[in-house]
Design a protein around this motif. Structure first.
Motif, PDB file in Angstrom:
ATOM      1  N   HIS A 137       0.767  -1.251   0.024  1.00 34.62           N
ATOM      2  CA  HIS A 137       0.022   0.000   0.030  1.00 34.62           C
ATOM      3  C   HIS A 137       0.747   1.297  -0.035  1.00 34.62           C
ATOM      4  O   HIS A 137       0.320   2.412  -0.013  1.00 34.62           O
ATOM      5  CB  HIS A 137      -0.929   0.070   1.143  1.00 34.62           C
ATOM      6  N   GLY A 138       2.081   1.220   0.015  1.00 31.83           N
ATOM      7  CA  GLY A 138       2.998   2.272   0.169  1.00 31.83           C
ATOM      8  C   GLY A 138       2.617   3.256   1.438  1.00 31.83           C
ATOM      9  O   GLY A 138       3.470   4.140   1.566  1.00 31.83           O
ATOM     10  N   CYS A 139       2.023   2.713   2.525  1.00 34.42           N
ATOM     11  CA  CYS A 139       2.017   3.278   3.792  1.00 34.42           C
ATOM     12  C   CYS A 139       1.919   2.381   4.771  1.00 34.42           C
ATOM     13  O   CYS A 139       1.471   1.195   4.537  1.00 34.42           O
ATOM     14  CB  CYS A 139       0.926   4.219   3.843  1.00 34.42           C
ATOM     15  N   ALA A 140       2.594   2.479   5.832  1.00 28.74           N
ATOM     16  CA  ALA A 140       2.548   1.610   7.133  1.00 28.74           C
ATOM     17  C   ALA A 140       1.194   1.224   7.742  1.00 28.74           C
ATOM     18  O   ALA A 140       0.491   2.210   8.070  1.00 28.74           O
ATOM     19  CB  ALA A 140       3.327   1.727   8.145  1.00 28.74           C
ATOM     20  N   PRO A 141       0.979  -0.200   7.877  1.00 29.80           N
ATOM     21  CA  PRO A 141      -0.663  -0.290   8.676  1.00 29.80           C
ATOM     22  C   PRO A 141      -0.643   0.258  10.050  1.00 29.80           C
ATOM     23  O   PRO A 141       0.703   0.151  10.663  1.00 29.80           O
ATOM     24  CB  PRO A 141      -0.563  -1.812   8.556  1.00 29.80           C
ATOM     25  N   ALA A 142      -1.440   0.667  10.481  1.00 30.41           N
ATOM     26  CA  ALA A 142      -1.670   0.800  12.178  1.00 30.41           C
ATOM     27  C   ALA A 142      -1.903  -0.561  12.489  1.00 30.41           C
ATOM     28  O   ALA A 142      -2.945  -1.138  12.065  1.00 30.41           O
ATOM     29  CB  ALA A 142      -2.955   1.918  12.268  1.00 30.41           C
ATOM     30  N   VAL A 143      -1.207  -0.856  13.600  1.00 32.22           N
ATOM     31  CA  VAL A 143      -1.661  -2.075  14.161  1.00 32.22           C
ATOM     32  C   VAL A 143      -2.085  -2.141  15.418  1.00 32.22           C
ATOM     33  O   VAL A 143      -1.791  -1.108  16.346  1.00 32.22           O
ATOM     34  CB  VAL A 143      -0.057  -2.650  14.347  1.00 32.22           C
ATOM     35  N   PHE A 144      -3.064  -3.083  15.717  1.00 36.02           N
ATOM     36  CA  PHE A 144      -3.751  -3.298  16.840  1.00 36.02           C
ATOM     37  C   PHE A 144      -3.640  -4.664  17.306  1.00 36.02           C
ATOM     38  O   PHE A 144      -3.589  -5.524  16.485  1.00 36.02           O
ATOM     39  CB  PHE A 144      -5.198  -2.867  16.736  1.00 36.02           C
ATOM     40  N   SER A 145      -3.562  -4.741  18.567  1.00 39.29           N
ATOM     41  CA  SER A 145      -3.686  -6.130  19.140  1.00 39.29           C
ATOM     42  C   SER A 145      -4.666  -6.344  20.250  1.00 39.29           C
ATOM     43  O   SER A 145      -5.442  -5.629  20.805  1.00 39.29           O
ATOM     44  CB  SER A 145      -2.292  -6.499  20.077  1.00 39.29           C
ATOM     45  N   THR A 146      -5.197  -7.742  20.182  1.00 41.52           N
ATOM     46  CA  THR A 146      -5.863  -8.197  21.352  1.00 41.52           C
ATOM     47  C   THR A 146      -5.547  -9.496  21.669  1.00 41.52           C
ATOM     48  O   THR A 146      -4.708 -10.290  21.317  1.00 41.52           O
ATOM     49  CB  THR A 146      -7.420  -8.046  20.873  1.00 41.52           C
ATOM     50  N   GLY A 147      -6.462  -9.995  22.726  1.00 40.65           N
ATOM     51  CA  GLY A 147      -6.111 -11.525  23.224  1.00 40.65           C
ATOM     52  C   GLY A 147      -5.610 -11.709  24.356  1.00 40.65           C
ATOM     53  O   GLY A 147      -4.498 -10.924  24.814  1.00 40.65           O
ATOM     54  N   GLY A 148      -5.743 -12.741  25.154  1.00 37.92           N
ATOM     55  CA  GLY A 148      -5.262 -12.962  26.417  1.00 37.92           C
ATOM     56  C   GLY A 148      -3.662 -13.320  26.471  1.00 37.92           C
ATOM     57  O   GLY A 148      -2.733 -13.149  27.544  1.00 37.92           O
ATOM     58  N   GLY A 149      -2.828 -13.635  25.082  1.00 29.22           N
ATOM     59  CA  GLY A 149      -1.524 -13.948  25.008  1.00 29.22           C
ATOM     60  C   GLY A 149      -0.555 -12.854  24.733  1.00 29.22           C
ATOM     61  O   GLY A 149       0.470 -12.556  24.783  1.00 29.22           O
ATOM     62  N   TRP A 150      -1.244 -11.682  24.553  1.00 26.69           N
ATOM     63  CA  TRP A 150      -0.668 -10.128  24.536  1.00 26.69           C
ATOM     64  C   TRP A 150       0.374  -9.924  25.290  1.00 26.69           C
ATOM     65  O   TRP A 150       1.565  -9.651  24.959  1.00 26.69           O
ATOM     66  CB  TRP A 150      -1.645  -9.160  24.141  1.00 26.69           C
ATOM     67  N   THR A 151       0.232 -10.170  26.683  1.00 24.55           N
ATOM     68  CA  THR A 151       1.082 -10.024  27.634  1.00 24.55           C
ATOM     69  C   THR A 151       2.505 -10.715  27.661  1.00 24.55           C
ATOM     70  O   THR A 151       3.461 -10.106  28.141  1.00 24.55           O
ATOM     71  CB  THR A 151       0.511 -10.101  29.181  1.00 24.55           C
TER      72      THR A 151
END
Length: 271
Positions: A215-229
């Motif tokens: 896309h020529g631009c960086a995606p905005a990144v989001f996280s979720t889920g119990g393993g994130w920590t």
């Protein structure tokens, strides 16, 4: 009021929405599969009587059946369980067979749309029993009427806890590890924890780079889920280093409490 149900592999999250106003719960209820008897007491505390329920389930079929039976006893209705669709709530599904897409991933994409603040791709990294890395991109093609975003697809692989347990179960001398993350681990617990965090973060970075190239631009990144920590420190560090190396603005990974419920709420409001 409409109940919102996210029945995952290990836990069930339940929220609600008032479709006429969009008002939502302030704190979703989280239950283990074997603790459904706690649900009626939570339902009784609501300030309105639910009239319907909308849900997704990737759990064993008996979990959805038990939820339906409970709702029938208390409110005389069962949940409407959604599946992957070709298009809904402004999102087009690029899967070859849209119904094959996990309902939780599809609902999460519908919820992720509300996080769009600019004309850039969006990525959601969900660290559950399985880790999924999914991407939404803006649509500018007028040949796709009614769709603002395209779900492009994503990755599925074992989540952090499953990686830990599979190493312990599948090898003779490796423990169920819990150690700090290090670049050069010097004991086995640290080596396992660091390796798993690096694998999860490396896959996330791979998809981020794919989005940047496409896309020529960086995606905005989001996280979720119990393993994130388990992977947060390594994922944030790895992404920040890549952003700095490539001259991309620093944009940390943002945590989302319940993207599946967010997507179900959008469906309830827009239907």
């Amino acid at each position: 009021m409409m109940l919102l149900i996210d029945a995952g592999n290990t836990r069930i999250k339940i929220g609600w929405v008032k479709p006429d106003t969009g008002e939502r719960e302030t704190q979703a209820l989280a239950l283990e599969h074997g603790a459904l008897e706690q649900l009626p007491a939570w339902l009784q505390q609501l300030d309105d009587r639910p009239r319907a329920a909308l849900g997704v389930s990737v759990a064993q079929p008996g979990v959805a059946a038990s939820l339906d039976a409970l709702l029938q006893r208390h409110y005389a209705f069962a949940a409407r369980w959604i599946q992957g669709e070709p298009q809904a709530a402004g999102v087009r599904n690029a899967y070859d067979m849209p119904a094959q897409l996990g309902a939780d991933r599809w609902a999460s994409m519908l919820g992720l749309v509300q996080r769009a603040t600019r004309d850039t791709p969006l990525m959601l990294a969900s660290f559950g029993t399985a880790t999924t890395l999914d991407t939404l991109s803006p649509i500018h093609d007028t040949a796709m009427p009614g769709a603002r975003f395209l779900f492009e697809g994503g990755l599925i692989f074992p989540g952090p806890a499953l990686m830990l347990s599979s190493l312990a179960a599948g090898t003779a001398r490796l423990p169920q590890a819990n150690g700090p993350i290090a670049a050069y681990p010097t004991h086995t617990h640290q080596a396992i924890s660091s390796g798993i965090a690096a694998a999860q973060a490396g896959a996330l970075l791979r998809q981020w780079r794919e989005g940047l190239e496409r896309h020529g631009c960086a995606p905005a990144v989001f996280s979720t889920g119990g393993g994130w920590t388990i992977v947060e420190e390594e994922a944030q560090r790895t992404l920040a280093r890549a952003q700095a190396d490539l001259g991309v603005p620093q944009d940390p990974i943002q945590w989302l409490r319940a993207p599946v419920l967010d997507g179900l709420a959008r469906l309830a409001v827009e239907s």
